[in-house]
Design a protein around this motif. Structure first.
Motif, PDB file in Angstrom:
ATOM      1  N   ALA A 197       0.821  -1.207   0.000  1.00  0.00           N
ATOM      2  CA  ALA A 197       0.000   0.000   0.000  1.00  0.00           C
ATOM      3  C   ALA A 197       0.859   1.262   0.000  1.00  0.00           C
ATOM      4  O   ALA A 197       0.497   2.267  -0.634  1.00  0.00           O
ATOM      5  CB  ALA A 197      -0.939   0.001   1.202  1.00  0.00           C
ATOM      6  N   MET A 198       1.976   1.215   0.691  1.00  0.00           N
ATOM      7  CA  MET A 198       2.869   2.373   0.688  1.00  0.00           C
ATOM      8  C   MET A 198       3.438   2.612  -0.705  1.00  0.00           C
ATOM      9  O   MET A 198       3.539   3.747  -1.167  1.00  0.00           O
ATOM     10  CB  MET A 198       3.987   2.164   1.703  1.00  0.00           C
ATOM     11  CG  MET A 198       3.497   2.096   3.133  1.00  0.00           C
ATOM     12  SD  MET A 198       4.851   1.926   4.305  1.00  0.00           S
ATOM     13  CE  MET A 198       5.587   3.549   4.186  1.00  0.00           C
ATOM     14  N   HIS A 201       0.504   3.876  -2.988  1.00  0.00           N
ATOM     15  CA  HIS A 201       0.177   5.270  -2.696  1.00  0.00           C
ATOM     16  C   HIS A 201       1.185   6.218  -3.332  1.00  0.00           C
ATOM     17  O   HIS A 201       0.802   7.279  -3.855  1.00  0.00           O
ATOM     18  CB  HIS A 201       0.123   5.485  -1.187  1.00  0.00           C
ATOM     19  CG  HIS A 201      -0.176   6.890  -0.780  1.00  0.00           C
ATOM     20  ND1 HIS A 201      -1.421   7.443  -0.871  1.00  0.00           N
ATOM     21  CD2 HIS A 201       0.645   7.870  -0.291  1.00  0.00           C
ATOM     22  CE1 HIS A 201      -1.386   8.697  -0.451  1.00  0.00           C
ATOM     23  NE2 HIS A 201      -0.139   8.990  -0.099  1.00  0.00           N
ATOM     24  N   SER A 202       2.451   5.834  -3.317  1.00  0.00           N
ATOM     25  CA  SER A 202       3.495   6.696  -3.884  1.00  0.00           C
ATOM     26  C   SER A 202       3.347   6.851  -5.392  1.00  0.00           C
ATOM     27  O   SER A 202       3.860   7.804  -5.975  1.00  0.00           O
ATOM     28  CB  SER A 202       4.881   6.127  -3.559  1.00  0.00           C
ATOM     29  OG  SER A 202       5.163   4.967  -4.331  1.00  0.00           O
ATOM     30  N   ARG A 254      -4.670   4.115   6.321  1.00  0.00           N
ATOM     31  CA  ARG A 254      -4.316   5.322   5.568  1.00  0.00           C
ATOM     32  C   ARG A 254      -4.329   5.111   4.063  1.00  0.00           C
ATOM     33  O   ARG A 254      -4.725   6.002   3.308  1.00  0.00           O
ATOM     34  CB  ARG A 254      -2.936   5.810   6.012  1.00  0.00           C
ATOM     35  CG  ARG A 254      -2.930   6.527   7.363  1.00  0.00           C
ATOM     36  CD  ARG A 254      -1.557   7.077   7.682  1.00  0.00           C
ATOM     37  NE  ARG A 254      -0.648   6.020   8.109  1.00  0.00           N
ATOM     38  CZ  ARG A 254       0.654   5.996   7.837  1.00  0.00           C
ATOM     39  NH1 ARG A 254       1.186   6.934   7.075  1.00  0.00           N
ATOM     40  NH2 ARG A 254       1.416   5.022   8.278  1.00  0.00           N
ATOM     41  N   TYR A 255      -3.897   3.923   3.621  1.00  0.00           N
ATOM     42  CA  TYR A 255      -3.582   3.776   2.205  1.00  0.00           C
ATOM     43  C   TYR A 255      -4.367   2.713   1.445  1.00  0.00           C
ATOM     44  O   TYR A 255      -4.228   2.613   0.229  1.00  0.00           O
ATOM     45  CB  TYR A 255      -2.082   3.484   2.043  1.00  0.00           C
ATOM     46  CG  TYR A 255      -1.177   4.590   2.522  1.00  0.00           C
ATOM     47  CD1 TYR A 255      -1.486   5.926   2.308  1.00  0.00           C
ATOM     48  CD2 TYR A 255       0.011   4.294   3.193  1.00  0.00           C
ATOM     49  CE1 TYR A 255      -0.649   6.935   2.746  1.00  0.00           C
ATOM     50  CE2 TYR A 255       0.856   5.300   3.627  1.00  0.00           C
ATOM     51  CZ  TYR A 255       0.524   6.619   3.404  1.00  0.00           C
ATOM     52  OH  TYR A 255       1.355   7.622   3.834  1.00  0.00           O
ATOM     53  N   ASP A 257      -7.709   1.238  -0.163  1.00  0.00           N
ATOM     54  CA  ASP A 257      -8.992   1.763  -0.628  1.00  0.00           C
ATOM     55  C   ASP A 257     -10.156   0.810  -0.378  1.00  0.00           C
ATOM     56  O   ASP A 257     -11.273   1.257  -0.106  1.00  0.00           O
ATOM     57  CB  ASP A 257      -8.901   2.082  -2.128  1.00  0.00           C
ATOM     58  CG  ASP A 257      -7.905   3.193  -2.414  1.00  0.00           C
ATOM     59  OD1 ASP A 257      -8.213   4.355  -2.096  1.00  0.00           O
ATOM     60  OD2 ASP A 257      -6.815   2.895  -2.932  1.00  0.00           O
TER      61      ASP A 257
END
Length: 329
Positions: A197-198, A201-202, A254-255, A257
């Protein structure tokens, strides 16, 4: 202070995933990414499968385990490490320990597939069988800490070093396949999902997870905004029958969906498609990602989708699985 106390206080950032990639590069397999016209036609999407079933020990877990052991000091390596695992993390840690000359002990639930227990044993780890469930895991950890205070506990997923290592699979995927719309991984404890996810997201990539309906604690945790306890083991996706952790849930909130829940019969159907069309052996946990796309094909139609096939350690004594048998059981 122990390894987990000092390292656990470090912030998890995207840079740590890039650093992990450089550190573990000499030890991992750079697994292939495959696509298949039949599966693309069936789903109406362009699917790109990151084949972590072809990673060392047959699962993505080797990435995080190797990264964690490479953080140890010389004295910590000599004292050895221990963990609790249903199979894939234990095998990964055992293999990494063998390569880096670190003694490894693994507490394994007694209902874990025989193939996964054998995978741990082949790398020379000491195996201790325990009862299934989180209570037995926590008891085993506390007992080992008391008996071997100099040894380091290497958790299966809930640690920044583990998450960073697991995230390298997604990092390789997005470097190889441009312009992905969505990335999908399975979710159990959340190490692979949170690291992925990190990365997603980036790159402004939508991040989804696939989870068994019979073990949907991650989905419930997202709905309620707090970590929910795992169900008693009931799904055939044995690698996903565990709780989220504090580190992983924080990133997931946070990341991520969407978490898509799939039935065991949908998982089996997807697993059979992967076997037949990609000619790859994957375990049920891995097949959840394709099952999620098939379940919501209208949602994913026309997209470029990355799917991480998390592992291929199948217990052959449980085959053949039959969709009809599952639906009527």
């Amino acid at each position: 202070m122990t390894w987990q106390q000092t390292a656990g206080n470090e912030a998890l950032e995207l840079d740590t995933i890039h650093q992990a990639q450089q550190l573990i590069e000499p030890y991992i397999v750079h697994t292939p990414v495959l696509s298949n016209p039949i599966l693309n036609q069936l789903t109406g999407a362009s699917l790109w499968f990151k084949c972590e079933n072809l990673q060392r020990t047959g699962a993505f877990k080797f990435r995080g385990a190797c990264h964690a052991l490479l953080q140890l000091t010389k004295s910590q390596r000599q004292a050895g490490v221990y963990t609790v695992s249903s199979g894939n993390h234990g095998a990964a840690l055992a293999c990494a320990g063998q390569i880096l000359n670190v003694p490894v002990t693994v507490a394994v639930p007694d209902n874990a597939p025989a193939s996964k227990k054998a995978n741990i044993a082949r790398y020379g780890a000491h195996i201790v069988e325990i009862s299934p469930g989180m209570a037995a895991r926590e008891e085993a950890i506390a007992r080992f800490q008391q008996l071997h205070p100099a040894s380091s506990f290497i958790p299966p997923y809930n640690h920044p070093h583990i998450i960073a290592g697991q995230g390298t699979a997604a990092l390789e995927l997005v470097k190889e396949v441009a312009d992905l719309d969505t990335l999908i991984t399975p979710v159990g404890g959340g190490g692979l999902l949170s690291g992925s996810a990190m990365v997603a997201h980036s790159q402004s990539i939508r991040m989804c997870a696939a989870e068994p309906e019979l073990a949907n604690d991650a989905w419930m945790s997202m709905q309620r905004g707090a970590i929910q306890p795992a169900h008693p083991p009931s799904s055939i996706c044995d690698g996903l029958l565990t709780n989220l952790g504090g580190h992983t849930f924080d990133v997931i909130q946070r990341y991520v969906d969407e978490i898509i829940c799939v039935s065991d019969s949908q998982v089996v159907a997807a697993m059979q498609l992967i076997w037949h069309e990609l000619k790859l052996v994957v375990e049920p946990s891995s097949a959840t990602v394709l099952a999620a796309v098939l379940k919501h094909s209208e949602q994913f139609k026309g997209q470029r989708i990355g799917l991480i096939l998390s592992g291929g350690n199948v217990d052959l004594t449980r085959l053949p699985w039959s969709v009809d048998r599952l639906e009527h059981s």
